[in-house]
Design an enzyme around this catalytic site. Structure first.
Site, PDB file in Angstrom:
ATOM      1  N   HIS A 142      -9.309   2.541  -0.961  1.00  0.00           N
ATOM      2  CA  HIS A 142      -7.901   2.163  -0.854  1.00  0.00           C
ATOM      3  C   HIS A 142      -7.451   1.602  -2.199  1.00  0.00           C
ATOM      4  O   HIS A 142      -7.766   0.466  -2.547  1.00  0.00           O
ATOM      5  CB  HIS A 142      -7.722   1.124   0.254  1.00  0.00           C
ATOM      6  CG  HIS A 142      -6.296   0.962   0.692  1.00  0.00           C
ATOM      7  ND1 HIS A 142      -5.236   1.394  -0.085  1.00  0.00           N
ATOM      8  CD2 HIS A 142      -5.756   0.430   1.813  1.00  0.00           C
ATOM      9  CE1 HIS A 142      -4.103   1.125   0.558  1.00  0.00           C
ATOM     10  NE2 HIS A 142      -4.392   0.546   1.711  1.00  0.00           N
ATOM     11  N   CYS A 193       0.806  -1.220   0.000  1.00  0.00           N
ATOM     12  CA  CYS A 193       0.000   0.000   0.000  1.00  0.00           C
ATOM     13  C   CYS A 193       0.839   1.269   0.000  1.00  0.00           C
ATOM     14  O   CYS A 193       0.289   2.368  -0.047  1.00  0.00           O
ATOM     15  CB  CYS A 193      -0.933  -0.013   1.199  1.00  0.00           C
ATOM     16  SG  CYS A 193      -1.825  -1.572   1.282  1.00  0.00           S
ATOM     17  N   GLU A 213      -1.853   5.065  14.084  1.00  0.00           N
ATOM     18  CA  GLU A 213      -1.385   6.225  13.316  1.00  0.00           C
ATOM     19  C   GLU A 213      -1.590   7.525  14.102  1.00  0.00           C
ATOM     20  O   GLU A 213      -0.719   8.400  14.109  1.00  0.00           O
ATOM     21  CB  GLU A 213      -2.119   6.302  11.968  1.00  0.00           C
ATOM     22  CG  GLU A 213      -1.631   7.480  11.130  1.00  0.00           C
ATOM     23  CD  GLU A 213      -2.182   7.493   9.702  1.00  0.00           C
ATOM     24  OE1 GLU A 213      -3.130   6.745   9.418  1.00  0.00           O
ATOM     25  OE2 GLU A 213      -1.637   8.252   8.878  1.00  0.00           O
ATOM     26  N   HIS A 226      -2.719   7.916   6.470  1.00  0.00           N
ATOM     27  CA  HIS A 226      -2.898   6.636   5.779  1.00  0.00           C
ATOM     28  C   HIS A 226      -4.337   6.166   5.990  1.00  0.00           C
ATOM     29  O   HIS A 226      -4.991   5.725   5.050  1.00  0.00           O
ATOM     30  CB  HIS A 226      -1.893   5.608   6.290  1.00  0.00           C
ATOM     31  CG  HIS A 226      -1.959   4.316   5.555  1.00  0.00           C
ATOM     32  ND1 HIS A 226      -1.684   4.230   4.218  1.00  0.00           N
ATOM     33  CD2 HIS A 226      -2.285   3.065   5.953  1.00  0.00           C
ATOM     34  CE1 HIS A 226      -1.837   2.964   3.817  1.00  0.00           C
ATOM     35  NE2 HIS A 226      -2.206   2.248   4.849  1.00  0.00           N
ATOM     36  N   LYS A 274      -9.243   8.257   2.164  1.00  0.00           N
ATOM     37  CA  LYS A 274      -9.704   6.925   1.734  1.00  0.00           C
ATOM     38  C   LYS A 274     -11.193   6.739   2.031  1.00  0.00           C
ATOM     39  O   LYS A 274     -11.840   5.878   1.452  1.00  0.00           O
ATOM     40  CB  LYS A 274      -8.896   5.816   2.422  1.00  0.00           C
ATOM     41  CG  LYS A 274      -7.467   5.661   1.878  1.00  0.00           C
ATOM     42  CD  LYS A 274      -6.772   4.445   2.450  1.00  0.00           C
ATOM     43  CE  LYS A 274      -5.369   4.274   1.893  1.00  0.00           C
ATOM     44  NZ  LYS A 274      -4.368   5.148   2.542  1.00  0.00           N
ATOM     45  N   PHE A 277       1.312  -2.886   4.484  1.00  0.00           N
ATOM     46  CA  PHE A 277       1.494  -4.233   5.014  1.00  0.00           C
ATOM     47  C   PHE A 277       2.941  -4.644   4.777  1.00  0.00           C
ATOM     48  O   PHE A 277       3.532  -4.296   3.757  1.00  0.00           O
ATOM     49  CB  PHE A 277       0.575  -5.218   4.276  1.00  0.00           C
ATOM     50  CG  PHE A 277      -0.801  -5.333   4.885  1.00  0.00           C
ATOM     51  CD1 PHE A 277      -1.177  -4.580   5.972  1.00  0.00           C
ATOM     52  CD2 PHE A 277      -1.716  -6.227   4.346  1.00  0.00           C
ATOM     53  CE1 PHE A 277      -2.443  -4.698   6.534  1.00  0.00           C
ATOM     54  CE2 PHE A 277      -2.993  -6.360   4.893  1.00  0.00           C
ATOM     55  CZ  PHE A 277      -3.354  -5.589   5.984  1.00  0.00           C
TER      56      PHE A 277
END
Lengths: 81, 416
Positions: free
Chosen positions: B343, B167, B317, B306, B338, B403
Site C-alpha cells: 500500500h 489513500c 468492497e 482497492h 496490493k 480513510f
C-alpha cells in the site's frame, strides 16, 4: 580573506554542484557558480555549522564569492568552533 | 456523461520496488510476484522497526536526477520526479523545453508529502540537541514540492496542483485532470503520485491502528493477503507512478502510442465514518465512473480493487462490486495487486491505474497473490488467483477508497 573559508566554500560547491574548485575565486560571481537563493541559504548554514558563528539575518545579499567570504570572515568565531 | 473531448493515456512511468522497468514490473504483477520484504530500521535510541513493507531499495536518486537536484528534494519528490521523467520519455515527448507548454500541467497526489524531512527535523531538535533544522526543510517537506519539481523540469505552464486525500490521493489527482481536458483548459497533463512513508513515526502510527500485517524474514512476502480468510492487514510501501494524459486528437496527430482511453471518473464521500468503509459510497463512485465514461456495467471486464487486506474493508468492497454489477458480478474479474506492491498510500491510485491500463493494453490482468483460501464474505466476483487472466478486456475500473471516506474510481477503455 581567510583561506580556510574559501576552501570550505569551494569544497561545498564541488560536492554539491560538481564545480571545479579552481573556478571559486574571490572575484567569481555567485550567479556564475549557480548559487541561487536556496543554495545561498545552505551555504550560510554550512558556514554557521562548521565555524560556530551566527550570521545576522540582515546581511546585504552577497554578489561575489569575496562578498560572501567578507561577511563570514568578519564574524567572531564561537567557542565551540 | 461522455464528453466530446477524449483523453488518451500515452505514457507510463514508475519507481517500483523490483528496481526494473515498466515491462519488468508488469510482468512480475502478472506472475503474482510479491515485492514485500521484512523492513528493518534501527538506531541507538529508537525502538527498531521490523515490519513487512515495500521499499525501493535500488533507487539511486543521483543516477536518475543528477548530482544537484536530489539535495533539494525529500525522497517522495525524488521518487515522483523520476517516475514523471520516465513517463515523459515513454510517451516519446521531447527532452527540450523550447516550445511554450502553457496548456500542459501537473496533477499530483501524496498522502504524507515530505514526512521523512519532518522526522529528521524533529530528530535534530528533540533528540540530537541541535537548535535548528536545515534551511531547505520547508521546500523539501512541502506537499506540493514533487509536483513543482515536475513542472520545472518539464517546463509545464498550466495548473500544477497537489491533492492529499489519504489513500486515494493520486486517483483523485488523475480524476481531477479529466475535467481540465473536458473544459479545454489543458492539452496534456503529467498525473500521478508519490509516497515515501517509511519513517519511524509513520510506521509506528500505522502499527498503532492495528492494521499492519505482521511477519518475519520468511513470511513477509506473503504478509498481505487481500480477500483471504486469514488476511491480517496491509503492508506499507514507498514508490511513485506517473501517467501522461493527452488530448486524444493531439495524441493522434503526433502519432503517439495510446495505451488506453481514460474514459471517466467518479468521486464520492461516505459521509459516515473516518475509517469504516461504506458500500453505498463505493457503489455510487463506481456507478458514477461508469456513467461518466459513457460505459455500462456490462462493459466492465476487470476491476483493480482497492483491496488492502484489512478484516473490515475487503468484504465491503466486494459487497459494493456485487451491488453495482448484480447478476453479472461473477463474470467481473477482480484482483487486489496490493498483495504484491503493498500500500503506497498516496501513490497507490496511480500504481494501480497503471496496472489497469497495462491490463487493457495487453489483454491480460494480474492475480491477487496469496489468495489460496477465499473468505466466504468476499465471494461473488471472479477473483483472479494463481496466475494472470487472459481474455477480452474491454473496459476496466481502478478503485481507490481512502480513510476519511473519500472514494475515487477511474474508468479506462481498451483501444483495440
Amino acid at each position: 580573506m581567510k583561506q580556510d573559508n574559501l576552501t570550505l566554500l569551494s569544497e561545498f560547491l564541488h560536492k554539491r554542484e560538481n564545480i571545479d574548485p579552481a573556478r571559486v575565486t574571490p572575484e567569481t560571481s555567485l550567479e556564475e557558480l549557480k548559487v541561487d537563493s536556496l543554495l545561498l541559504l545552505e551555504l550560510l548554514f554550512e558556514f554557521e555549522d562548521k565555524l560556530g558563528v551566527a550570521i545576522p539575518h540582515d546581511i546585504p545579499p552577497p554578489k561575489t564569492v569575496g562578498d560572501l567570504l567578507g561577511i563570514v570572515d568578519g564574524l567572531k568565531v564561537g567557542k565551540d568552533a | 456523461m461522455a464528453s466530446a473531448r477524449r483523453v488518451a493515456v500515452t505514457g507510463l512511468g514508475l519507481v517500483n520496488p523490483f528496481g526494473g522497468d515498466l515491462a519488468d514490473f508488469f510482468g512480475r504483477m502478472l506472475r503474482g510476484e510479491s515485492a514485500v520484504r521484512l523492513f528493518t530500521r534501527k538506531d541507538e535510541v529508537t525502538r527498531p522497526l521490523a515490519v513487512p513493507a515495500v521499499r525501493c531499495a535500488n533507487f539511486d536518486a543521483e543516477a536518475a536526477l543528477g548530482r544537484s537536484l536530489p539535495y533539494t528534494m525529500d525522497r517522495y519528490s525524488q521518487l515522483g520526479t523520476t517516475a514523471a521523467l520516465s513517463a515523459w520519455r515513454d510517451a516519446g515527448l521531447p527532452a527540450t523545453k523550447d516550445a511554450p507548454r502553457n496548456d500542459w500541467g501537473v496533477s499530483w497526489g501524496t498522502a504524507l508529502g515530505g514526512t521523512l524531512t519532518f522526522e529528521n527535523g524533529y530528530f535534530d531538535l528533540l533528540r540530537n540537541g541541535r537548535e535548528r533544522v536545515p534551511p531547505l526543510s520547508v521546500v523539501l517537506g512541502m506537499s506540493n514540492a514533487a509536483a513543482s519539481h515536475i513542472s520545472i523540469q518539464l517546463g509545464l505552464g498550466a495548473s500544477c496542483a497537489t491533492y492529499s486525500v489519504a489513500c486515494a490521493s493520486s486517483a483523485v489527482a488523475i480524476g481531477e485532470a479529466l475535467s481540465k481536458f473536458r473544459s479545454g483548459e489543458v492539452t496534456l497533463m503529467v498525473v500521478g503520485g508519490s509516497e515515501a512513508p517509511l519513517s519511524y513515526g509513520v510506521v509506528r502510527a500505522w502499527e498503532a491502528m492495528r492494521i499492519l500485517a505482521l511477519g518475519d524474514e520468511a513470511s513477509a512476502a506473503r504478509a498481505c493477503r487481500p480477500f483471504s480468510s486469514d488476511r491480517q492487514g496491509l503492508v506499507l510501501g514507498e514508490g511513485a507512478g506517473a501517467m501522461i494524459l493527452e488530448d486524444w486528437d493531439h495524441a493522434v496527430r503526433r502519432g503517439a502510442r495510446i495505451y488506453a482511453e481514460f474514459a471517466g471518473c467518479g468521486s464520492t464521500s461516505d459521509h459516515d465514518h473516518l475509517v469504516r468503509p461504506n458500500a453505498d459510497g463505493q457503489m455510487r463512485a463506481m456507478r458514477m465512473a461508469i456513467q461518466d465514461g459513457g460505459l455500462a456495467p456490462e462493459d466492465i471486464d476487470y476491476i483493480n480493487a482497492h483491496g488492502t487486506a484489512t478484516r473490515e474493508g475487503d468484504p465491503i468492497e466486494i459487497a459494493a462490486i456485487r451491488g453495482v454489477f448484480g447478476s453479472r458480478s461473477g463474470a467481473v474479474a477482480v484482483s487486489a495487486t496490493k498483495s504484491m506492491h503493498g500500500h503506497m498510500l498516496g501513490a497507490s491510485g496511480v500504481i494501480e491505474a497503471i496496472i489497469t491500463v497495462l491490463s487493457l493494453a495487453s489483454q491480460e490482468a494480474p492475480p491477487t497473490a496469496h489468495l489460496d483460501d477465499l473468505d466466504r464474505e468476499c465471494t461473488g466476483v471472479r477473483h483472479v488467483t494463481g496466475g494472470s487472466l487472459r481474455g477480452s478486456l474491454r473496459a476496466a475500473l481502478s478503485n481507490s477508497f481512502a480513510f476519511g471516506g473519500s472514494n475515487t474510481v477511474l474508468a479506462f477503455r481498451a483501444v483495440h
